[in-house]
Motif scaffolding. Structure first.
Motif, PDB file in Angstrom:
ATOM      1  N   ASN A 295       0.836  -1.193   0.000  1.00  0.00           N
ATOM      2  CA  ASN A 295       0.000   0.000   0.000  1.00  0.00           C
ATOM      3  C   ASN A 295       0.873   1.246   0.000  1.00  0.00           C
ATOM      4  N   MET A 296       2.196   1.031   0.099  1.00  0.00           N
ATOM      5  CA  MET A 296       3.098   2.184   0.079  1.00  0.00           C
ATOM      6  C   MET A 296       3.152   2.732  -1.346  1.00  0.00           C
ATOM      7  N   ASP A 297       3.639   3.964  -1.483  1.00  0.00           N
ATOM      8  CA  ASP A 297       3.705   4.507  -2.830  1.00  0.00           C
ATOM      9  C   ASP A 297       4.780   3.785  -3.626  1.00  0.00           C
ATOM     10  N   VAL A 298       4.765   4.011  -4.914  1.00  0.00           N
ATOM     11  CA  VAL A 298       5.606   3.228  -5.810  1.00  0.00           C
ATOM     12  C   VAL A 298       7.086   3.446  -5.528  1.00  0.00           C
ATOM     13  N   LYS A 299       7.455   4.665  -5.140  1.00  0.00           N
ATOM     14  CA  LYS A 299       8.869   4.931  -4.880  1.00  0.00           C
ATOM     15  C   LYS A 299       9.326   4.230  -3.617  1.00  0.00           C
ATOM     16  N   ARG A 300       8.524   4.354  -2.564  1.00  0.00           N
ATOM     17  CA  ARG A 300       8.872   3.716  -1.303  1.00  0.00           C
ATOM     18  C   ARG A 300       8.962   2.207  -1.481  1.00  0.00           C
ATOM     19  N   THR A 301       8.020   1.680  -2.232  1.00  0.00           N
ATOM     20  CA  THR A 301       7.992   0.231  -2.413  1.00  0.00           C
ATOM     21  C   THR A 301       9.234  -0.259  -3.150  1.00  0.00           C
ATOM     22  N   PHE A 302       9.519   0.349  -4.274  1.00  0.00           N
ATOM     23  CA  PHE A 302      10.553  -0.235  -5.129  1.00  0.00           C
ATOM     24  C   PHE A 302      11.931   0.371  -4.929  1.00  0.00           C
ATOM     25  N   LEU A 303      11.996   1.583  -4.414  1.00  0.00           N
ATOM     26  CA  LEU A 303      13.314   2.181  -4.223  1.00  0.00           C
ATOM     27  C   LEU A 303      13.823   1.968  -2.807  1.00  0.00           C
ATOM     28  N   LYS A 304      12.911   1.716  -1.851  1.00  0.00           N
ATOM     29  CA  LYS A 304      13.361   1.568  -0.472  1.00  0.00           C
ATOM     30  C   LYS A 304      13.208   0.156   0.054  1.00  0.00           C
ATOM     31  N   ALA A 305      12.071  -0.488  -0.276  1.00  0.00           N
ATOM     32  CA  ALA A 305      11.799  -1.773   0.361  1.00  0.00           C
ATOM     33  C   ALA A 305      12.286  -2.964  -0.457  1.00  0.00           C
ATOM     34  N   VAL A 306      12.636  -2.720  -1.710  1.00  0.00           N
ATOM     35  CA  VAL A 306      13.101  -3.827  -2.545  1.00  0.00           C
ATOM     36  C   VAL A 306      14.529  -3.522  -2.978  1.00  0.00           C
ATOM     37  N   GLU A 307      15.363  -4.506  -2.953  1.00  0.00           N
ATOM     38  CA  GLU A 307      16.745  -4.283  -3.374  1.00  0.00           C
ATOM     39  C   GLU A 307      16.797  -4.049  -4.879  1.00  0.00           C
ATOM     40  N   ALA A 308      17.613  -3.073  -5.270  1.00  0.00           N
ATOM     41  CA  ALA A 308      17.665  -2.657  -6.678  1.00  0.00           C
ATOM     42  C   ALA A 308      18.001  -3.826  -7.597  1.00  0.00           C
ATOM     43  N   GLU A 310      17.016  -6.658  -7.663  1.00  0.00           N
ATOM     44  CA  GLU A 310      15.880  -7.509  -7.994  1.00  0.00           C
ATOM     45  C   GLU A 310      15.033  -6.938  -9.133  1.00  0.00           C
ATOM     46  N   LEU A 311      15.347  -5.718  -9.545  1.00  0.00           N
ATOM     47  CA  LEU A 311      14.464  -5.045 -10.511  1.00  0.00           C
ATOM     48  C   LEU A 311      15.210  -4.668 -11.780  1.00  0.00           C
ATOM     49  N   PRO A 312      14.520  -4.736 -12.919  1.00  0.00           N
ATOM     50  CA  PRO A 312      15.152  -4.313 -14.169  1.00  0.00           C
ATOM     51  C   PRO A 312      15.475  -2.822 -14.129  1.00  0.00           C
ATOM     52  N   GLY A 313      16.574  -2.456 -14.779  1.00  0.00           N
ATOM     53  CA  GLY A 313      17.013  -1.061 -14.752  1.00  0.00           C
ATOM     54  C   GLY A 313      15.982  -0.087 -15.294  1.00  0.00           C
ATOM     55  N   GLU A 314      15.319  -0.469 -16.382  1.00  0.00           N
ATOM     56  CA  GLU A 314      14.351   0.458 -16.984  1.00  0.00           C
ATOM     57  C   GLU A 314      13.184   0.719 -16.037  1.00  0.00           C
ATOM     58  N   PHE A 315      12.808  -0.349 -15.331  1.00  0.00           N
ATOM     59  CA  PHE A 315      11.713  -0.197 -14.385  1.00  0.00           C
ATOM     60  C   PHE A 315      12.123   0.782 -13.289  1.00  0.00           C
ATOM     61  N   PRO A 493       7.575  -6.188 -11.670  1.00  0.00           N
ATOM     62  CA  PRO A 493       8.501  -7.152 -12.282  1.00  0.00           C
ATOM     63  C   PRO A 493       8.764  -8.349 -11.360  1.00  0.00           C
ATOM     64  N   ILE A 494       8.449  -8.209 -10.085  1.00  0.00           N
ATOM     65  CA  ILE A 494       8.661  -9.321  -9.157  1.00  0.00           C
ATOM     66  C   ILE A 494       7.363 -10.102  -9.009  1.00  0.00           C
ATOM     67  N   LYS A 495       7.447 -11.358  -9.278  1.00  0.00           N
ATOM     68  CA  LYS A 495       6.259 -12.202  -9.203  1.00  0.00           C
ATOM     69  C   LYS A 495       5.726 -12.204  -7.775  1.00  0.00           C
ATOM     70  N   GLY A 496       4.450 -12.088  -7.627  1.00  0.00           N
ATOM     71  CA  GLY A 496       3.874 -12.138  -6.290  1.00  0.00           C
ATOM     72  C   GLY A 496       3.969 -10.828  -5.524  1.00  0.00           C
ATOM     73  N   LEU A 497       4.509  -9.793  -6.136  1.00  0.00           N
ATOM     74  CA  LEU A 497       4.535  -8.475  -5.474  1.00  0.00           C
ATOM     75  C   LEU A 497       3.601  -7.523  -6.224  1.00  0.00           C
ATOM     76  N   TYR A 498       2.675  -6.974  -5.482  1.00  0.00           N
ATOM     77  CA  TYR A 498       1.636  -6.127  -6.091  1.00  0.00           C
ATOM     78  C   TYR A 498       1.632  -4.747  -5.441  1.00  0.00           C
ATOM     79  N   LEU A 499       1.037  -3.810  -6.145  1.00  0.00           N
ATOM     80  CA  LEU A 499       0.828  -2.464  -5.598  1.00  0.00           C
ATOM     81  C   LEU A 499      -0.670  -2.255  -5.418  1.00  0.00           C
TER      82      LEU A 499
END
Lengths: 537, 520, 400
Positions: A295-308, A310-315, A493-499
């Motif tokens: 439920n966090m915003d997209v930046k908090r979710t992917f830039l803070k809570a997920v290790e970089a 794990e994510l494609p660069g373009e994303f 891009p991560i299976k099982g992770l939703y916003l």
């Protein structure tokens, strides 16, 4: 160790909505919340003894009626009461009010401009047409126009059909409406400055746009497309403050067997082999689950809570480029009594709604210029409400609570200035001064005032830069572009992770639609019973 | 009473001439009626001080449509370029100028240079996807949709889809974004960002932070001149030589061009345009009337609201068409010197837009009907490459400046001189000796442009180039396929799709519509 | 808008008309209806008896809330001609015309009466408000348009005895007024403008006056009316009379095009049975090109009168062809006490109601002691008006 079907990160209204739908499907759900209380930005808090503050969001209109019914929120204590009017003070000593009564409203506009009184009917009809067009799009995932998947093509066709259902001229007008500024839109209908200013507020609230910015007409629609009891465009109070919405949701969740863990936020989302496995909390606890929905915003979710890694660069680039600039601040004020506004008769029912002090769009645009320069507005646009005029439970008898939404306040101040300290006080004073100009006894009545800067909202609720919509509502961030192109379907891009937050379609406001839509997609992926009604084709 | 024509064209601007040439080539008997003594409209070379000539309206060629160039054999009719690929130089106060040419940019960090090359390539690709739309009639939607409309729509969809998934996504994301964010996402150099944002907002009532300014930038890049997309050229002899070639082409094809013949009204009989009445009473009959005048002039002044439906009139009336651009012409008794510029650079297009914020502040004023305190500018010194424009050893400087709002609260009569001085002072920041070199200076405010070129609001696009005034909404629904609601009347000017700039596409598209719809 | 300009207008949400003191005293039912911000009696004592008074004697109906616009200026005639579908150039000063006006698409915005009060002065009376449209229409015309609703009080005096009653008041030459004439009169020093118009399809007049004259005029009429059976009539009675007369009402029988959220809801004059109001020969008017196009391609709908079997009024009922294909809907319906028929106005999807007029069925639901009865009854398309007495046209009218 227990493995949940779904872990919901954040107990905001969207997180709770998603959790409720998931639990209703029989899933084992846990909601983890950093604060000691649930609600995110829809909270009622006693920050001054005896007073209940809706200290973040303060108005209930967008909450989707489908969700209220599905989750049976009234049974869990939610009561929504419509506003009785609204009012803008003018510098010349007059005011412009809006009344619930059609004839009174007509006469009030007539008082300022006979032409505008009639034009209002046509303006309202046009907004209604736009609402009719957009409403069916709220509770469905936006189609990806670049995709050839049958579902996207189906949804695109639906969109095309909805668009085609309009008449030829309406189609052109819709194209215009979505791209024009609220000022230009209002200029086409009205001549009176104060009428335009009064209607204009919804075009800028929560947005880093001015009334003259193209695209702000859509922002108005975003605020207008809600409803109270089928009255489209109506705004309402949640009895007991905004927290009663999320309290009802939490209660509904618990009734469905869902768990809520407060007091420790998510430090990291666990990912293994490109798949979400659970979360690690700030207190070190690990929770495992088949799916994680943030439920966090997209930046908090992917830039803070997920290790970089794990994510494609373009994303990641797209997430970094997502615009989530804060534009507003807030004051919550405990009052010893009702402030006098000598400019308006005491019994005027319009005072029981939202009141404003900006009597021209130019003043509002100039307030925006300050934001662009990196300072808070010297002559800000205020959206003030005294909810206790309607809901006496929020303050001791005879005492009042006032909420003041302030536009504009940039998170980053120019010239290296910081918010804490003198700037915060000066910001608060600017706001109080504006109100005091119209209310001589206002300052004497203040028992307590909480001044909230964009950073307070980020620090307390986790909304990046204090942006109330978890991302600006400009076309580059709407529909299939929200939050980033290619991921508007609540997945990542991560299976099982939703916003499921407002960063996702259809965006912010206490609406619940992102939460419900995300739950629908999760249930599809999990092959679980569908509890979120599929949109009607 | 003059002999009957197939087509009477109101106004001999570049679009009117293009339209005339195409119609004449198709065998129609065409007359062009121009108010001024010379054709050309706002694409003209005029003497502004004895011995000094300048392109008094548009002064650079971005996008003469290649089809127009070829179909009308303009080179054969005398069109020559004095420079065909000008560099853009973003002027720096400290002399550390930034030069942009095609994908390359000098004077910035390697990161910026790389990012710019990427962005430039991408924007050109996006602009190219939009380009087919320029020479197409915008489709009708809904009940009125015909086969041609469906094809037009499918073509547009296809040209975007053809970008491929990744690029299409990026296109759909940025197309309505603001140029400031686009630049901030990529660059650090303020000059580079300033110049990019200047290109996006020039000629519009938008600032760099206004959403949709990426689209206006793409519009600029969609055109093509001298065989290259995104190039900037200077016609030899000034802009007037472009229209001179167009006039020749039109006349060679058999069109009659009458200057000094102001059209007073469009004549209507039996709900059909049947010709025009000139000042002084002469009547020119024609089976079809095509107007190069802007939509407000055409519908509200020349035709009159009474021949139109009120809803349509309301839309025309509400059309936003107030210009924000002023033109400054300086006659110089020597070669201007700008420290830090090479010979090649000074012959380029010089931009004064030091940062996004400065352009934004310049725009802020315009929102409230005030002239910018520190205007952003584009300068060219065409006489450096084209000695025909000034006496030997002397030079001409032509500048456009934003923002100079048409509806200035203080009134232009009271502001003209101070604004002119403000612009000269602004140039002097970069060319310190310029003031002493000035022999004559002419400022054309939007009010003057309106008067001189007959464009409502002095808007060089005849109507704001904003997303809500594009395609089916340009100029207004019901006239967006060039045909007016009144049978027999067409638009061919910049107010129609695809808008202004010396491109000729509106004239070409309109001619095509007339040929298709008006049988002989 | 004398009262309403006050800031505190919200204290009285609904206003009384200039006749309120009198209408309130007579409103035995205390039955009111809201009309354009005013309140007018829906019924006074018994709407059916009030209706019979319209057809039988004389009635007064307060039409003050009717929206009125003053259109004046050198080009007022040209303006009106561009506005409405009829040829206004043929309308002489002192005459009134029933008119309809359309948007660009040729869909009706409203209908009403256009009074030509002078060479360059008109008054438009209608039910809906249109100021912004009327002002938009003024672009390019030397004309001034202002709303004068509050400056003019109106009374409809309708019924066979209305002429005799007015003559008893001493209005000389009144009997010479032909239908759709308008003329100024003096009633005991009160200036009155009287038009031979109305919404009942019967003999009748409409009296227009300054608000200050309202009460004296009302009193004078009632004083003279005792011998003629004058009674007050409310909106319910008037509605019965107007359906019998076959008159359509915006928002009831059609949706004014500017209020329609769904573009398919607009109706052209051809689709409302108002083709006789469309004059293509007079030059351009709003919607003309769209209407010409419609005429060429054919209209989609039609509005016609129906005679329905049985005696159950069928408001809003659906109409079927062959009892199963939905082809139309009733917009206004009543049992006509005068015609002794079950009549209605209905909108059909063409060709039904137009070339296909047989095998049409109306679905009527009747609540009988808390139980719904569904009836499927035949109907036939009939000419309008349903009731058209000679006396409405006769000049001079009968002296009852």
């Amino acid at each position: 160790m227990k493995r949940y079907d779904a872990i919901v990160v954040g107990a905001g209204h969207n997180g709770l909505t998603a959790a409720c739908y998931l639990a209703k499907a029989g899933l084992d759900v846990v909601v983890v919340e950093r604060n000691d209380f649930v609600g995110g930005a829809a909270v009622s808090r006693e920050l001054y003894e005896g007073w209940t503050y809706s200290n973040c969001s303060y108005v209930c209109s967008l909450l989707r009626p489908e969700i209220v019914r599905d989750l049976d929120l009234p049974r869990h204590g939610l009561q929504v009461i419509p506003y009785e009017g609204g009012l803008t003070f003018m510098q010349n000593g007059d005011y412009f009010a809006n009344y619930d009564d059609h004839d009174a409203h007509y006469r009030e506009i007539y008082r300022h401009s006979p032409r505008d009184a009639e034009a209002y009917e046509h303006y309202a009809a046009e907004l209604m047409r736009q609402c009719r067009f957009i409403k069916p799009l709220l509770m469905r995932p936006p189609p990806d126009p670049t995709s050839f998947r049958p579902r996207d093509i189906n949804e695109l066709l639906y969109l095309g059909k909805a668009f085609h259902g309009l008449g030829e001229l309406e189609m052109y007008d819709t194209l215009r409406f979505w791209t024009m500024s609220i000022a230009e839109f209002l200029d086409e209908y009205f001549e009176s400055d104060v009428v335009k200013a009064h209607l204009c507020g919804s075009g800028i609230i929560g947005t880093a746009l001015g009334p003259y910015s193209p695209g702000s007409a859509y922002v108005l629609l975003h605020h207008y497309m809600g409803e109270v009891d089928g009255n489209i465009g109506a705004w309402g109070f949640a009895r007991g403050g905004m927290g009663s919405i999320t309290k009802a949701m939490a209660s509904a969740l618990q009734a469905e067997g869902g768990e809520i863990r407060t007091g420790s936020g998510v430090e990291r989302i666990l990912v293994r082999n490109g798949k979400a496995r659970g979360v690690v909390l700030e207190n070190g606890d690990e929770i495992h689950g088949k799916t994680v929905v943030s439920n966090m915003d997209v930046k908090r979710t992917f830039l803070k809570a997920v290790e970089a890694k794990e994510l494609p660069g373009e994303f990641l680039t797209a997430v970094r480029n997502f615009k989530i600039r804060g534009s507003s601040g807030k004051l919550n004020i405990a009052l010893d009594g009702l402030p006098d506004f000598p400019q308006v008769p005491k019994d005027c029912p319009a005072l029981r709604g939202d009141t404003h002090f900006s009597d021209s769009m130019e003043r509002m645009e100039r307030a925006y210029d300050d934001w662009k320069r990196g300072t808070w507005s010297k002559d800000p646009y205020l959206d003030t409400l005294i909810p206790t005029r309607i809901d006496p439970t929020m303050a001791p008898p005879g005492k009042h609570y006032m909420t003041v939404f302030v536009q504009y306040a940039p998170p980053h101040l120019a010239d290296g200035e910081v918010w804490d300290g003198p700037n915060r006080d000066a910001f608060g004073e600017t706001v109080l001064n504006q109100i005091a100009q119209y209310s001589p006894n206002f300052r004497d009545l203040i028992l307590h005032a909480e001044v909230r800067t964009p950073w307070d909202l980020e620090n307390e609720v986790g909304l990046t830069e204090g942006n109330i919509f978890q991302g600006e509502l400009t076309f580059d961030q709407l529909l299939f572009n929200r939050p980033v192109p290619g991921y508007a379907d609540y997945r990542s891009p991560i299976k099982g992770l939703y916003l499921c937050g407002s960063s996702a379609h259809p965006g912010g406001g206490v609406m619940g639609a992102p939460g419900a839509n995300a739950a629908r997609e999760m249930l599809r992926d999990l092959d679980a019973p569908q509890t979120v009604r599929e949109p009607v084709q | 009473m003059s002999a009957g024509y197939d087509v009477a064209i109101v106004g001999g601007g570049h679009n009117g001439l293009v339209c005339a040439a195409y119609l004449a080539k198709a065998g129609r008997k065409v007359v062009v009626l121009e108010t001024a003594k010379e054709t050309g409209g706002a694409a003209k070379t005029e003497v502004f001080s004895p011995g000094f000539k300048v392109s008094s309206g548009a002064h650079l060629l971005y996008q003469l449509h290649p089809k127009v160039l070829a179909d009308l054999a303009l080179e054969k009719h005398g069109l020559k370029l004095a420079a065909d690929d000008l560099a853009t130089v973003a002027l720096a106060r400290d002399g550390a100028h930034v030069t942009l040419k095609g994908p390359s940019v000098e004077g910035v960090s390697p990161d910026d240079a790389r990012a710019y090359a990427n962005l430039h390539e991408r924007l050109l690709r996006f602009a190219a996807a939009l380009r087919p739309m320029l020479s197409q009639v915008p489709p009708r939607l809904g009940e009125g949709m015909g086969l041609a409309d469906k094809i037009a729509l499918a073509k547009l969809g296809w040209s975007i889809r053809r970008l491929g998934r990744v690029e299409m996504r990026e296109f759909l994301r940025i197309v309505l974004m603001n140029v400031a964010d686009l630049a901030e996402e990529r660059f650090e150099s303020d000059l580079l960002k300033g110049a990019l944002s200047f290109d996006a907002v020039l000629g519009t009532h938008l600032g760099p932070r206004s959403p949709s300014t990426v689209l206006t930038l793409l519009y600029r890049l969609a055109g093509e001149v001298s065989g290259g997309q995104g190039r900037i050229a200077l016609p030899a002899g000034g802009m007037g030589s472009v229209t001179a070639a167009l006039r020749q082409a039109a006349e060679a094809a058999g069109a009659e061009v009458r200057t000094g013949s102001p059209v007073a009204q469009i004549l209507v009989e039996q709900d059909r345009a049947v010709g025009v009445g000139l000042d002084g009473g002469e009547v020119v009959t024609a089976r079809t009337v095509v107007s190069n005048a802007d939509p407000k002039t055409t519908f509200l002044c020349l035709l009159g609201a009474r021949h139109l439906d009120a809803g349509f009139v309301r839309r025309v009336h509400k059309l936003r068409s107030r210009g924000d651009v002023a033109k400054l012409h300086l006659a110089l008794d020597g070669r201007p010197e700008i420290p830090g510029l090479s010979e090649a650079q000074i012959r380029g297009r010089l931009v004064i837009a030091p940062s996004i914020m400065e352009v934004e502040e310049a725009f802020n004023a315009a929102k409230y009907g005030e002239a910018s305190a520190a205007p952003a500018m584009e300068l060219v010194i065409p006489s450096l490459g084209d000695p025909s424009l000034a006496p030997e050893g002397k030079h001409v400087l032509s500048a456009v400046a934003i923002y100079a709002p048409y509806a200035l609260k203080a009134g232009w009569d009271r502001t003209r001189e101070s604004f002119k001085q403000r612009l000269i002072d602004r140039i002097a920041l970069y060319a310190p000796k310029i003031e002493q070199q000035i022999v004559a200076a002419e400022l054309l405010t939007p009010i003057d442009l309106e008067k001189r070129f007959g464009m409502t609001g002095g808007h060089w696009h005849h109507g704001e180039l904003a997303v809500d005034q594009l395609l089916m909404n340009r100029p207004v629904p019901g006239a967006h396929q060039y045909a007016a609601p009144l049978p027999g009347l067409y638009l061919c000017g910049a107010g129609a799709h695809p808008g202004g700039g010396v491109m000729g596409a509106a004239g070409m598209n309109a001619a095509r519509q007339v040929i298709a719809r008006e049988k002989r | 808008m004398p009262l309403d300009v006050e800031q505190e207008h919200y204290k009285v949400r609904v206003r009384g008309t200039p006749f309120h003191e009198r209408t309130a005293a007579l409103n035995l039912n205390n039955d009111w209806q809201r009309w354009a911000g005013y309140t007018v009696p829906n019924s006074y004592f018994n709407s059916e008896l009030e209706y019979f008074a319209i057809r039988n004697a004389a009635t007064l109906y307060d039409v003050s809330p009717m929206i009125k616009y003053r259109i004046s200026g050198a080009e007022a005639e040209a303006y009106c001609n561009r506005l409405v579908t009829r040829d206004v150039a043929k309308l002489k000063p002192g005459r009134v015309a029933y008119v309809v006006w359309c948007n660009d698409a040729g869909h009706a915005l409203d209908d009403g009466t256009l009074f030509r009060l002078g060479e360059s002065e008109f008054r438009l009376c209608c039910q809906e408000r249109h100021l912004d449209w009327l002002l938009d229409c003024a672009l390019g015309f030397d004309v001034a348009v202002e709303e004068v609703t509050w400056d003019i009080a109106g009374l409809a005096l309708q019924g066979p005895a209305s002429c005799a009653l007015l003559r008893r008041c001493g209005l000389e030459g009144l009997e010479q007024l032909k239908p759709f004439d308008v003329r100024d009169f003096d009633l005991d020093g009160q200036k009155l403008s009287i038009s031979r118009t109305g919404f009942t399809g019967d003999l009748g007049y409409e009296l227009w006056m300054a608000p200050e004259a309202a009460l004296p005029v009302w009193d004078r009429l009632f004083e003279a009316g005792t011998l003629h059976g004058l009674r007050p009539a409310g909106s319910a009675a008037l509605d019965l009379a107007r359906i019998e007369a076959g008159f359509i009402l915006p928002t009831v029988d059609f949706v004014p095009a500017d209020q329609a959220l769904r573009h398919t809801r607009g109706r052209s004059p051809f689709e409302l049975g108002l083709e006789w109001l469309v004059d293509f020969g007079k030059g351009h008017f709003n919607g003309r090109r769209a209407l010409l196009d419609e005429k060429k391609k054919g209209s989609q709908y039609c509005l016609v009168g129906l005679d329905i079997q049985g005696n159950k009024a069928a408001p809003h009922a659906l109409i079927y062809h062959g009892q199963n294909v939905e082809v139309g809907q009733i917009t206004s319906a009543m049992w006509s006490p005068t015609c002794k028929k079950n009549i209605a106005l209905a909108s059909f999807r063409r060709p039904y109601g137009d070339s296909i007029r047989t095998d049409l069925w109306v679905e009527i639901y009747v609540l009988k002691e808390l139980k719904w009865d569904k009836l499927m009854v035949r109907c036939k398309v009939v000419d309008r008006p349903f009731f058209a007495p000679e006396r409405r046209r006769a000049t001079p009218p009968g002296d009852f």
